[in-house]
Design an enzyme around this catalytic site. Structure first.
Site, mmCIF file in Angstrom:
data_model
loop_
_atom_site.group_PDB
_atom_site.id
_atom_site.type_symbol
_atom_site.label_atom_id
_atom_site.label_comp_id
_atom_site.label_asym_id
_atom_site.label_seq_id
_atom_site.Cartn_x
_atom_site.Cartn_y
_atom_site.Cartn_z
ATOM 1 N N VAL A 59 0.856 -1.186 0.000
ATOM 2 C CA VAL A 59 0.000 0.000 0.000
ATOM 3 C C VAL A 59 0.898 1.244 0.000
ATOM 4 O O VAL A 59 1.010 1.948 1.004
ATOM 5 C CB VAL A 59 -0.961 0.010 1.203
ATOM 6 C CG1 VAL A 59 -1.936 1.185 1.099
ATOM 7 C CG2 VAL A 59 -1.731 -1.306 1.304
ATOM 8 N N PRO A 60 1.560 1.517 -1.129
ATOM 9 C CA PRO A 60 2.346 2.749 -1.196
ATOM 10 C C PRO A 60 1.404 3.947 -1.103
ATOM 11 O O PRO A 60 0.358 3.968 -1.749
ATOM 12 C CB PRO A 60 3.032 2.663 -2.560
ATOM 13 C CG PRO A 60 2.200 1.735 -3.372
ATOM 14 C CD PRO A 60 1.583 0.777 -2.390
ATOM 15 N N HIS A 61 1.753 4.892 -0.265
ATOM 16 C CA HIS A 61 0.892 6.055 -0.092
ATOM 17 C C HIS A 61 1.719 7.264 0.296
ATOM 18 O O HIS A 61 2.857 7.134 0.743
ATOM 19 C CB HIS A 61 -0.202 5.789 0.960
ATOM 20 C CG HIS A 61 0.322 5.411 2.306
ATOM 21 N ND1 HIS A 61 0.753 4.139 2.612
ATOM 22 C CD2 HIS A 61 0.495 6.134 3.428
ATOM 23 C CE1 HIS A 61 1.152 4.099 3.866
ATOM 24 N NE2 HIS A 61 1.017 5.303 4.389
ATOM 25 N N GLY A 62 1.126 8.429 0.087
ATOM 26 C CA GLY A 62 1.828 9.651 0.429
ATOM 27 C C GLY A 62 0.949 10.866 0.249
ATOM 28 O O GLY A 62 -0.174 10.770 -0.238
ATOM 29 N N ILE B 160 -2.244 5.119 -2.720
ATOM 30 C CA ILE B 160 -3.192 6.113 -2.217
ATOM 31 C C ILE B 160 -2.448 7.444 -2.074
ATOM 32 O O ILE B 160 -1.405 7.512 -1.421
ATOM 33 C CB ILE B 160 -3.802 5.675 -0.874
ATOM 34 C CG1 ILE B 160 -4.550 4.355 -1.062
ATOM 35 C CG2 ILE B 160 -4.717 6.766 -0.320
ATOM 36 C CD1 ILE B 160 -4.995 3.697 0.214
#
Length: 157
Positions: free
Chosen positions: A65-68, A103
């Site tokens: 779940v890469p997110h930033g 996300i």
């Protein structure tokens, strides 16, 4: 905000070609910019790489779940990438990743960003969700799977 709204079919790519985490980030950023018609590739890459440096977002078997946070967007966006061959992601369990839920949130949406991550974590507790989603062959059916499992979870709330 429902996950099925974030991961609509035009924000899903089946058959990621990336072999490692950085290639996956670039492929997701490119696909996101094309789908959203927002040219913020470098900002997206910086946001997810910055978060990734803190700790791997490869959270459980086959899932990342890469997110930033991205300053130039005004709402939360999601983009799902599905890999058939698996991606060397430096995941916490040291296994390849097949589903990547990217996300992106504006600086002002901390609470919504966290609620989305929580909701996704709840859905990922059902191992059948992973199996069903990973086996889809087109973005429309993948989006339908997300909607189906989200409806199941909502009914249990």
């Amino acid at each position: 905000m429902l996950l099925s709204e974030l991961f609509e079919s035009n924000f899903i790519k089946i058959g990621l070609e990336a072999e490692d985490k950085d290639e996956a980030f670039e492929e997701l950023a490119d696909a996101f910019c094309q789908a959203s018609h927002i040219n913020i590739r470098e900002e997206v890459l910086e946001a997810i790489r910055t978060r990734e440096r803190k700790m791997s977002t490869g959270i459980q078997k086959g899932i990342a779940v890469p997110h930033g946070r991205v300053a130039s967007i005004d709402k939360v966006y999601g983009f799902l990438g599905i890999s058939r061959q698996g991606i060397d992601y430096d995941a916490l369990d040291e296994q390849p990743v097949y589903l990547l839920f990217m996300i992106l949130a504006p600086q002002t949406e901390s609470e919504l960003h966290l609620r989305i991550l929580k909701r996704l974590a709840e859905m990922l507790q059902n191992p059948q969700f992973f199996t069903d989603l990973a086996s889809q062959n087109d973005p429309t059916s993948a989006s339908a799977i997300i909607r189906k499992y989200e409806n199941i979870l909502t009914a249990l709330d």
